[in-house]
Design an enzyme around this catalytic site. Sequence first.
Site, short mmCIF file in Angstrom:
data_model
loop_
_atom_site.label_atom_id
_atom_site.label_comp_id
_atom_site.label_asym_id
_atom_site.label_seq_id
_atom_site.Cartn_x
_atom_site.Cartn_y
_atom_site.Cartn_z
CE LYS A 13 -2.51 0.65 3.71
NZ LYS A 13 -2.23 1.93 4.40
NE ARG A 88 -6.07 2.56 11.06
CZ ARG A 88 -5.23 1.75 10.46
NH1 ARG A 88 -5.60 0.51 10.19
NH2 ARG A 88 -4.03 2.15 10.11
NE ARG A 127 10.16 -5.15 8.51
CZ ARG A 127 9.14 -4.36 8.79
NH1 ARG A 127 8.93 -3.27 8.07
NH2 ARG A 127 8.32 -4.66 9.77
NE ARG A 160 11.08 -4.08 13.51
CZ ARG A 160 10.48 -3.03 12.93
NH1 ARG A 160 11.21 -2.09 12.34
NH2 ARG A 160 9.18 -2.92 12.93
NE ARG A 171 1.92 -6.17 11.95
CZ ARG A 171 2.88 -5.86 11.07
NH1 ARG A 171 3.99 -6.57 11.01
NH2 ARG A 171 2.72 -4.86 10.25
#
Length: 215
Positions: A13, A88, A127, A160, A171
């Site tokens: 996005k 949202r 990542r 992380r 998530r």
Amino acid sequence: MNLILMGAPGAGKGTQASMIVGKYRIPHIATGDILRKTVADKTPLGLTAKSYMDKGELVPDEVVIGIIREHLSKSGVSKGFLLDGFPRTIAQAEALSQMLEELGKKVDAVVNIEASEEELVRRLTGRRTCKKCGRIYHLVVDPPRSPEVCDICSGELYQRSDDSETTVRNRLKVYQKETFPLIEYYKKKGLLNVIDGEHEVEEVFEDVDKLLKNL
């Protein structure tokens, strides 16, 4: 052109938002950035938002709506806008509709960039961050020359905790649960446009661009 951009974490996005703004020269209204600035400026709404954020609580709809209303009334949105991170909830969507009506505007399209859960997990868990300089790599898209070592400072690369597979899947579940009613809301209004986000960045933008040209 008044747009709402939606997409799960990892759907691309942010990249598409930059490309849309770059081509169409419309303001990018990123809710997170506006919220942080409002807090930093210590406006009345900012201080109210901070009181919730400091306790680790979600900022209530009415506060977020007030901040967006303030921003829309002050910023130059005569040429349109790209809303990112708002609305949202259904309550926020209905408030936005009312705000825009007061300004003599309406939402032209909602662009929802979609990708499968497995693809999103692959992107988000790949990542790696340098412990020394903070440089971020991606094992597939932007890998370091040597595994686990930063190209720039030779620092150690690590994953992380919020990039672990368990955290990422959680998530994504939260995102799907929160946004499903909103997606249905805009689908019923005939404003929802789904874009396949699993292609290369340029191909995804071609599809987005084709959609926007037809508005």
